[in-house]
Design a protein around this motif. Structure first.
Motif, PDB file in Angstrom:
ATOM      1  N   LEU A 211       0.852  -1.134   0.008  1.00 31.02           N
ATOM      2  CA  LEU A 211      -0.111  -0.151  -0.053  1.00 31.02           C
ATOM      3  C   LEU A 211       0.903   1.188  -0.018  1.00 31.02           C
ATOM      4  O   LEU A 211       0.530   2.282  -0.437  1.00 31.02           O
ATOM      5  CB  LEU A 211      -0.804  -0.157   1.129  1.00 31.02           C
ATOM      6  CG  LEU A 211      -2.007  -1.067   1.135  1.00 31.02           C
ATOM      7  CD1 LEU A 211      -2.685  -1.044   2.475  1.00 31.02           C
ATOM      8  CD2 LEU A 211      -3.059  -0.945   0.117  1.00 31.02           C
ATOM      9  N   ALA A 212       2.093   1.239   0.802  1.00 30.65           N
ATOM     10  CA  ALA A 212       2.850   2.530   0.860  1.00 30.65           C
ATOM     11  C   ALA A 212       3.861   2.744  -0.551  1.00 30.65           C
ATOM     12  O   ALA A 212       3.671   3.677  -1.085  1.00 30.65           O
ATOM     13  CB  ALA A 212       3.873   2.200   1.962  1.00 30.65           C
ATOM     14  N   VAL A 213       3.901   1.534  -1.060  1.00 28.40           N
ATOM     15  CA  VAL A 213       4.640   1.698  -2.491  1.00 28.40           C
ATOM     16  C   VAL A 213       3.561   2.074  -3.430  1.00 28.40           C
ATOM     17  O   VAL A 213       4.019   3.226  -4.251  1.00 28.40           O
ATOM     18  CB  VAL A 213       5.314   0.448  -2.808  1.00 28.40           C
ATOM     19  CG1 VAL A 213       5.786   0.530  -4.063  1.00 28.40           C
ATOM     20  CG2 VAL A 213       6.208  -0.173  -2.015  1.00 28.40           C
ATOM     21  N   ALA A 214       2.215   1.787  -3.541  1.00 27.79           N
ATOM     22  CA  ALA A 214       1.277   2.063  -4.229  1.00 27.79           C
ATOM     23  C   ALA A 214       0.930   3.801  -4.223  1.00 27.79           C
ATOM     24  O   ALA A 214       1.015   4.419  -5.108  1.00 27.79           O
ATOM     25  CB  ALA A 214       0.160   1.554  -4.072  1.00 27.79           C
ATOM     26  N   GLU A 215       0.914   4.236  -2.923  1.00 30.85           N
ATOM     27  CA  GLU A 215       0.811   5.729  -2.647  1.00 30.85           C
ATOM     28  C   GLU A 215       2.103   6.689  -3.287  1.00 30.85           C
ATOM     29  O   GLU A 215       1.904   7.339  -4.041  1.00 30.85           O
ATOM     30  CB  GLU A 215       0.945   6.045  -1.129  1.00 30.85           C
ATOM     31  CG  GLU A 215       0.789   7.439  -0.837  1.00 30.85           C
ATOM     32  CD  GLU A 215       0.660   7.783   0.518  1.00 30.85           C
ATOM     33  OE1 GLU A 215       0.647   8.755   1.091  1.00 30.85           O
ATOM     34  OE2 GLU A 215       0.194   6.586   1.296  1.00 30.85           O
ATOM     35  N   ARG A 216       3.480   5.987  -3.392  1.00 36.44           N
ATOM     36  CA  ARG A 216       4.469   6.512  -3.881  1.00 36.44           C
ATOM     37  C   ARG A 216       4.377   6.323  -5.383  1.00 36.44           C
ATOM     38  O   ARG A 216       4.787   7.466  -6.070  1.00 36.44           O
ATOM     39  CB  ARG A 216       5.753   6.012  -3.332  1.00 36.44           C
ATOM     40  CG  ARG A 216       6.923   6.677  -3.969  1.00 36.44           C
ATOM     41  CD  ARG A 216       7.034   8.150  -3.495  1.00 36.44           C
ATOM     42  NE  ARG A 216       7.206   8.100  -2.266  1.00 36.44           N
ATOM     43  CZ  ARG A 216       8.157   8.452  -1.544  1.00 36.44           C
ATOM     44  NH1 ARG A 216       9.391   8.068  -2.247  1.00 36.44           N
ATOM     45  NH2 ARG A 216       8.262   8.604  -0.402  1.00 36.44           N
ATOM     46  N   VAL A 217       4.045   5.172  -5.970  1.00 33.87           N
ATOM     47  CA  VAL A 217       3.885   5.018  -7.412  1.00 33.87           C
ATOM     48  C   VAL A 217       2.929   6.196  -8.143  1.00 33.87           C
ATOM     49  O   VAL A 217       3.063   6.569  -9.059  1.00 33.87           O
ATOM     50  CB  VAL A 217       3.404   3.653  -7.877  1.00 33.87           C
ATOM     51  CG1 VAL A 217       3.153   3.541  -9.271  1.00 33.87           C
ATOM     52  CG2 VAL A 217       4.459   2.752  -7.218  1.00 33.87           C
ATOM     53  N   ARG A 218       1.872   6.404  -7.358  1.00 36.86           N
ATOM     54  CA  ARG A 218       0.773   7.436  -7.971  1.00 36.86           C
ATOM     55  C   ARG A 218       1.410   8.528  -8.241  1.00 36.86           C
ATOM     56  O   ARG A 218       1.041   9.356  -8.976  1.00 36.86           O
ATOM     57  CB  ARG A 218      -0.353   7.369  -7.192  1.00 36.86           C
ATOM     58  CG  ARG A 218      -1.183   6.213  -7.132  1.00 36.86           C
ATOM     59  CD  ARG A 218      -2.357   6.229  -6.251  1.00 36.86           C
ATOM     60  NE  ARG A 218      -3.357   5.024  -6.323  1.00 36.86           N
ATOM     61  CZ  ARG A 218      -3.362   4.516  -5.120  1.00 36.86           C
ATOM     62  NH1 ARG A 218      -2.600   4.766  -4.107  1.00 36.86           N
ATOM     63  NH2 ARG A 218      -4.032   3.065  -4.983  1.00 36.86           N
ATOM     64  N   LEU A 219       2.430   8.962  -7.153  1.00 37.29           N
ATOM     65  CA  LEU A 219       2.862  10.158  -7.160  1.00 37.29           C
ATOM     66  C   LEU A 219       4.028  10.373  -8.586  1.00 37.29           C
ATOM     67  O   LEU A 219       4.252  11.531  -9.058  1.00 37.29           O
ATOM     68  CB  LEU A 219       3.836  10.649  -5.820  1.00 37.29           C
ATOM     69  CG  LEU A 219       2.874  11.010  -4.812  1.00 37.29           C
ATOM     70  CD1 LEU A 219       3.976  11.091  -3.527  1.00 37.29           C
ATOM     71  CD2 LEU A 219       2.096  11.917  -4.951  1.00 37.29           C
ATOM     72  N   ILE A 220       4.563   9.125  -8.596  1.00 41.01           N
ATOM     73  CA  ILE A 220       5.691   9.061  -9.670  1.00 41.01           C
ATOM     74  C   ILE A 220       4.982   8.853 -11.028  1.00 41.01           C
ATOM     75  O   ILE A 220       5.454   9.519 -12.110  1.00 41.01           O
ATOM     76  CB  ILE A 220       6.850   7.895  -9.268  1.00 41.01           C
ATOM     77  CG1 ILE A 220       7.252   8.286  -8.047  1.00 41.01           C
ATOM     78  CG2 ILE A 220       7.682   7.896 -10.605  1.00 41.01           C
ATOM     79  CD1 ILE A 220       8.074   6.745  -7.710  1.00 41.01           C
ATOM     80  N   LEU A 221       4.252   8.207 -11.031  1.00 39.25           N
ATOM     81  CA  LEU A 221       3.280   7.773 -12.350  1.00 39.25           C
ATOM     82  C   LEU A 221       1.868   8.139 -12.225  1.00 39.25           C
ATOM     83  O   LEU A 221       0.996   7.395 -11.959  1.00 39.25           O
ATOM     84  CB  LEU A 221       3.555   6.332 -12.682  1.00 39.25           C
ATOM     85  CG  LEU A 221       5.050   5.721 -12.852  1.00 39.25           C
ATOM     86  CD1 LEU A 221       4.916   4.376 -13.128  1.00 39.25           C
ATOM     87  CD2 LEU A 221       5.512   6.516 -14.147  1.00 39.25           C
ATOM     88  N   PRO A 222       1.507   9.440 -12.113  1.00 34.35           N
ATOM     89  CA  PRO A 222       0.076   9.799 -12.200  1.00 34.35           C
ATOM     90  C   PRO A 222      -0.868   9.293 -13.138  1.00 34.35           C
ATOM     91  O   PRO A 222      -0.311   9.015 -14.300  1.00 34.35           O
ATOM     92  CB  PRO A 222       0.106  11.232 -11.868  1.00 34.35           C
ATOM     93  CG  PRO A 222       1.420  11.685 -12.499  1.00 34.35           C
ATOM     94  CD  PRO A 222       2.496  10.579 -12.172  1.00 34.35           C
ATOM     95  N   ASP A 223      -2.217   9.013 -12.805  1.00 31.29           N
ATOM     96  CA  ASP A 223      -3.006   8.754 -13.889  1.00 31.29           C
ATOM     97  C   ASP A 223      -3.152   9.428 -15.066  1.00 31.29           C
ATOM     98  O   ASP A 223      -3.066  10.671 -14.658  1.00 31.29           O
ATOM     99  CB  ASP A 223      -4.470   8.360 -13.131  1.00 31.29           C
ATOM    100  CG  ASP A 223      -4.391   7.303 -12.101  1.00 31.29           C
ATOM    101  OD1 ASP A 223      -3.703   6.245 -12.414  1.00 31.29           O
ATOM    102  OD2 ASP A 223      -5.201   7.379 -11.219  1.00 31.29           O
TER     103      ASP A 223
END
Length: 210
Positions: free
Chosen positions: A198-210
């Motif tokens: 879940l923490a990685v997902a939160e960071r991924v959304r910042l790096i690769l936003p929709d």
């Protein structure tokens, strides 16, 4: 569709610290990541027990993370993001490495990705470097193999952060998020996999936003 490669060791592969079988795909942190991100993201698991950053293991063999990374990138391209969580196996006593050297080994892997053409339009993918969780109290089967590892592993956050700053990649210090199991001192229990994913997902959304 954004494609993410999770490149790691037995904690990415999903080893059960209780000595049981491999955790199922939905329990492992890359599976949690996949589910949390939802549609529009593809998550590829590349975990291997015993994998090091850049070191040849004279006992286990074929575990050098650098040697497999290049063909792995080519296999799965185009990639948008490569997540690297390696360094725990570098703590094995037979390698006689410092936490600084282990972090530098992880930095070499970051550079391999950054110098590749495995991303979109033959450019490099982004990199998210994860500092591995500190080693806990070791089960007797690991005590000699990982002699002195716990103290070194507690320095990972400091040195991985330096590596990330020098290489210009993103960093997540897992010591702030999860704890290694007291069952063996090395691997993550299901609840920790969930927290990490879940923490990685939160960071991924910042790096690769929709």
């Amino acid at each position: 569709m954004k494609t993410i490669l999770c490149y790691g060791d037995s904690n990415t592969w999903g080893s059960d610290p209780g000595g049981g079988a491999r955790f199922d795909p939905e329990t492992r942190w890359p599976g949690v990541l996949r589910r949390a991100l939802g549609d529009g993201y593809r998550v590829i698991e590349e975990g291997l027990g015993g994998r090091t950053t850049v070191w040849n293991d004279p006992i286990e063999g074929y575990k050098n993370g650098k040697e497999y990374l290049i063909p792995c990138l080519d296999t799965h391209q185009p990639l948008d993001l490569v997540i690297i969580m390696l360094g725990t196996n570098d703590l094995k006593h037979r390698f006689s490495l410092t936490a600084f050297d282990i972090a530098q080994g992880a930095g070499v892997l970051v550079e391999v990705v950054q110098n590749s053409r495995a991303g979109r339009d033959a450019g490099p993918p982004r990199v998210l470097l994860l500092a591995p969780p500190p080693v806990a109290t070791l089960h007797e089967r690991f005590q000699e193999m990982f002699k002195g590892a716990a103290a070194k592993s507690r320095q990972f956050g400091k040195y991985y952060r330096q590596v990330a700053a020098e290489r210009g990649c993103d960093l997540l210090d897992t010591a702030e998020l999860v704890r290694s199991s007291e069952l063996d001192g090395i691997h993550l229990e299901p609840g920790e996999h969930a927290k990490l994913g879940l923490a990685v997902a939160e960071r991924v959304r910042l790096i690769l936003p929709d």
